[in-house]
Motif scaffolding. Sequence first.
Motif, PDB file in Angstrom:
ATOM      1  N   GLY A 176       0.805  -1.259  -0.095  1.00  0.00           N
ATOM      2  CA  GLY A 176      -0.032  -0.115   0.040  1.00  0.00           C
ATOM      3  C   GLY A 176       0.934   1.163   0.155  1.00  0.00           C
ATOM      4  O   GLY A 176       0.469   2.444  -0.702  1.00  0.00           O
ATOM      5  N   VAL A 177       1.952   1.335   0.720  1.00  0.00           N
ATOM      6  CA  VAL A 177       2.804   2.532   0.866  1.00  0.00           C
ATOM      7  C   VAL A 177       3.252   2.461  -0.467  1.00  0.00           C
ATOM      8  O   VAL A 177       3.391   3.809  -0.878  1.00  0.00           O
ATOM      9  N   THR A 178       3.887   1.351  -1.307  1.00  0.00           N
ATOM     10  CA  THR A 178       4.768   2.040  -2.346  1.00  0.00           C
ATOM     11  C   THR A 178       3.950   2.252  -3.515  1.00  0.00           C
ATOM     12  O   THR A 178       4.135   3.043  -4.089  1.00  0.00           O
ATOM     13  N   ILE A 179       2.775   1.688  -3.521  1.00  0.00           N
ATOM     14  CA  ILE A 179       1.705   1.893  -4.613  1.00  0.00           C
ATOM     15  C   ILE A 179       1.573   3.400  -4.336  1.00  0.00           C
ATOM     16  O   ILE A 179       1.227   4.246  -5.191  1.00  0.00           O
ATOM     17  N   GLY A 180       0.825   3.746  -3.066  1.00  0.00           N
ATOM     18  CA  GLY A 180       0.545   5.129  -2.920  1.00  0.00           C
ATOM     19  C   GLY A 180       1.556   6.165  -3.322  1.00  0.00           C
ATOM     20  O   GLY A 180       1.474   7.262  -3.569  1.00  0.00           O
ATOM     21  N   GLY A 181       2.840   5.783  -2.855  1.00  0.00           N
ATOM     22  CA  GLY A 181       3.709   6.666  -3.014  1.00  0.00           C
ATOM     23  C   GLY A 181       4.339   7.101  -4.410  1.00  0.00           C
ATOM     24  O   GLY A 181       4.670   8.309  -4.665  1.00  0.00           O
ATOM     25  N   VAL A 182       4.298   5.895  -5.250  1.00  0.00           N
ATOM     26  CA  VAL A 182       4.662   5.878  -6.611  1.00  0.00           C
ATOM     27  C   VAL A 182       3.376   6.511  -7.449  1.00  0.00           C
ATOM     28  O   VAL A 182       3.679   7.520  -8.399  1.00  0.00           O
ATOM     29  N   GLY A 183       2.281   6.407  -6.922  1.00  0.00           N
ATOM     30  CA  GLY A 183       1.100   7.155  -7.361  1.00  0.00           C
ATOM     31  C   GLY A 183       1.080   8.480  -7.163  1.00  0.00           C
ATOM     32  O   GLY A 183       0.846   9.423  -7.989  1.00  0.00           O
ATOM     33  N   LEU A 184       1.584   8.912  -6.125  1.00  0.00           N
ATOM     34  CA  LEU A 184       1.824  10.406  -5.958  1.00  0.00           C
ATOM     35  C   LEU A 184       2.610  11.001  -6.662  1.00  0.00           C
ATOM     36  O   LEU A 184       2.489  12.121  -7.155  1.00  0.00           O
ATOM     37  N   ALA A 185       3.594  10.371  -6.821  1.00  0.00           N
ATOM     38  CA  ALA A 185       4.921  10.798  -7.913  1.00  0.00           C
ATOM     39  C   ALA A 185       4.123  11.105  -9.152  1.00  0.00           C
ATOM     40  O   ALA A 185       4.304  11.953  -9.801  1.00  0.00           O
ATOM     41  N   GLY A 186       3.531   9.971  -9.529  1.00  0.00           N
ATOM     42  CA  GLY A 186       2.866  10.225 -11.100  1.00  0.00           C
ATOM     43  C   GLY A 186       1.867  11.312 -11.033  1.00  0.00           C
ATOM     44  O   GLY A 186       1.727  12.197 -12.079  1.00  0.00           O
ATOM     45  N   ALA A 187       1.183  11.517  -9.896  1.00  0.00           N
ATOM     46  CA  ALA A 187       0.302  12.820  -9.790  1.00  0.00           C
ATOM     47  C   ALA A 187       1.007  14.125  -9.924  1.00  0.00           C
ATOM     48  O   ALA A 187       0.486  15.036 -10.588  1.00  0.00           O
ATOM     49  N   CYS A 188       2.237  14.088  -9.239  1.00  0.00           N
ATOM     50  CA  CYS A 188       3.063  15.499  -9.287  1.00  0.00           C
ATOM     51  C   CYS A 188       3.665  15.687 -10.947  1.00  0.00           C
ATOM     52  O   CYS A 188       3.459  16.723 -11.229  1.00  0.00           O
ATOM     53  N   ALA A 189       4.058  14.406 -11.352  1.00  0.00           N
ATOM     54  CA  ALA A 189       4.323  14.888 -12.863  1.00  0.00           C
ATOM     55  C   ALA A 189       3.278  15.304 -13.738  1.00  0.00           C
ATOM     56  O   ALA A 189       3.314  15.977 -14.568  1.00  0.00           O
ATOM     57  N   ALA A 190       2.075  14.511 -13.506  1.00  0.00           N
ATOM     58  CA  ALA A 190       0.946  14.881 -14.563  1.00  0.00           C
ATOM     59  C   ALA A 190       0.425  16.284 -14.222  1.00  0.00           C
ATOM     60  O   ALA A 190      -0.059  17.020 -15.144  1.00  0.00           O
ATOM     61  N   PHE A 191       0.458  16.657 -13.013  1.00  0.00           N
ATOM     62  CA  PHE A 191      -0.034  18.112 -12.641  1.00  0.00           C
ATOM     63  C   PHE A 191       0.937  19.033 -13.448  1.00  0.00           C
ATOM     64  O   PHE A 191       0.521  19.970 -13.726  1.00  0.00           O
ATOM     65  N   GLY A 192       2.254  18.690 -13.232  1.00  0.00           N
ATOM     66  CA  GLY A 192       3.229  19.742 -13.917  1.00  0.00           C
ATOM     67  C   GLY A 192       2.951  19.690 -15.418  1.00  0.00           C
ATOM     68  O   GLY A 192       3.058  20.629 -16.158  1.00  0.00           O
ATOM     69  N   GLY A 193       2.738  18.475 -16.226  1.00  0.00           N
ATOM     70  CA  GLY A 193       2.180  18.455 -17.551  1.00  0.00           C
ATOM     71  C   GLY A 193       1.052  19.492 -17.944  1.00  0.00           C
ATOM     72  O   GLY A 193       0.851  19.996 -18.864  1.00  0.00           O
ATOM     73  N   GLY A 194       0.041  19.116 -16.906  1.00  0.00           N
ATOM     74  CA  GLY A 194      -1.151  20.032 -17.043  1.00  0.00           C
ATOM     75  C   GLY A 194      -0.933  21.494 -16.866  1.00  0.00           C
ATOM     76  O   GLY A 194      -1.335  22.294 -17.867  1.00  0.00           O
ATOM     77  N   LEU A 195      -0.044  21.930 -15.925  1.00  0.00           N
ATOM     78  CA  LEU A 195       0.366  23.301 -15.970  1.00  0.00           C
ATOM     79  C   LEU A 195       1.158  23.802 -17.101  1.00  0.00           C
ATOM     80  O   LEU A 195       0.763  24.787 -17.687  1.00  0.00           O
ATOM     81  N   MET A 196       2.044  22.885 -17.835  1.00  0.00           N
ATOM     82  CA  MET A 196       2.634  23.237 -19.018  1.00  0.00           C
ATOM     83  C   MET A 196       1.692  23.339 -20.058  1.00  0.00           C
ATOM     84  O   MET A 196       2.024  24.474 -20.956  1.00  0.00           O
ATOM     85  N   ALA A 197       0.820  22.562 -20.235  1.00  0.00           N
ATOM     86  CA  ALA A 197      -0.217  22.785 -21.437  1.00  0.00           C
ATOM     87  C   ALA A 197      -0.834  24.094 -21.306  1.00  0.00           C
ATOM     88  O   ALA A 197      -1.350  24.545 -22.364  1.00  0.00           O
ATOM     89  N   GLN A 198      -1.268  24.495 -19.965  1.00  0.00           N
ATOM     90  CA  GLN A 198      -2.055  25.681 -19.876  1.00  0.00           C
ATOM     91  C   GLN A 198      -1.063  26.757 -20.184  1.00  0.00           C
ATOM     92  O   GLN A 198      -1.398  28.047 -20.583  1.00  0.00           O
ATOM     93  N   SER A 199       0.211  26.720 -19.725  1.00  0.00           N
ATOM     94  CA  SER A 199       1.254  27.666 -19.947  1.00  0.00           C
ATOM     95  C   SER A 199       1.605  28.032 -21.328  1.00  0.00           C
ATOM     96  O   SER A 199       1.539  29.099 -21.828  1.00  0.00           O
ATOM     97  N   GLN A 200       1.637  26.859 -22.184  1.00  0.00           N
ATOM     98  CA  GLN A 200       2.121  26.968 -23.400  1.00  0.00           C
ATOM     99  C   GLN A 200       1.066  27.070 -24.533  1.00  0.00           C
ATOM    100  O   GLN A 200       1.055  27.316 -25.843  1.00  0.00           O
ATOM    101  N   SER A 201      -0.454  26.843 -23.878  1.00  0.00           N
ATOM    102  CA  SER A 201      -1.623  26.881 -24.791  1.00  0.00           C
ATOM    103  C   SER A 201      -1.640  25.896 -25.698  1.00  0.00           C
ATOM    104  O   SER A 201      -2.259  25.909 -27.007  1.00  0.00           O
TER     105      SER A 201
END
Length: 294
Positions: A176-201
């Motif tokens: 549970g800890v490993t899956i949740g931790g790696v999932g949190l990392a994936g969420a951070c990366a995807a959030f950054g990707g969403g910000l970049m998409a909105q930044s560069q339109s």
Amino acid sequence: MIPATLAQSLILSFVVMAVMLPFRILSFPDLTSEGSYPLGGCVCAMTLVAGAPPLVALLAAAAAGFLAGCLTAFIHLRFRIHTLLAGILITTMLYSINLRIMGKANTPLFQETKIFGWLADVGLTDSWVKIVLVGAMILLLALALNLWFLTEHGTAMRAVGANAEMAEAQGINVWGVTIGGVGLAGACAAFGGGLMAQSQSFADVNMGLGVLINALAALMIGEGLIGRKTIQRQIAAVVVGAVVYYQLISVCLAVGLPPGDLKIATGVFVLIMLAAPSLGLKRAGAQPKECFKE
């Protein structure tokens, strides 16, 4: 060039955080960020096109990245596949999934409302709007993670990274800890990707190409400057490394370095950061030996 690169570096900080969490906290070397980053951009773009608010689009992107990270960890734990290979498999599959999500290679977002429009009327330039907003977001994430790692669950995650077998013997749910931790990392990366998409339109299925190398370079530079002896230093190294890395890139461009040579400059920066502690230890170790001989 400083405001533009500063805004970009703050967005990259989310990807650096996504690399740091599994690598340093969970001892789980992971390459999923290179797939989660464009996944977040694609999901965010299509959510905006569907008429959703910008913040909802970012949360949808983070949720998609969380699922991608969880899947990587599950494949590793269930099928005993090496973490790097599991990440490569998920990243490879995400390319096709991103094409399915958008239905084409890229999606423009010039007409859609972006999150940076919230500060468009306060008199700041476009770059400084991004710096203020993204800076506040990464600061909130850093504070939240710092508080999280001081809790019982956060300590359990660090224990799993230190020694999974001992953590399991203490009653910690390693899966549970490993899956949740790696999932949190994936969420951070995807959030950054969403910000970049909105930044560069716009969002593109290839927008993650090379982002993992940039994030690793930024992490190594930040750790070389700040260190990682405490959890506070480790988290701070993420932001400091991202900012310094992109400022070094801007300096290289300002002095006339061809863009094709930026990868060489990146490699030299990282090599200096990695070699400096080793060289310092050798020098420190050589001096007492000479004194002892005397």
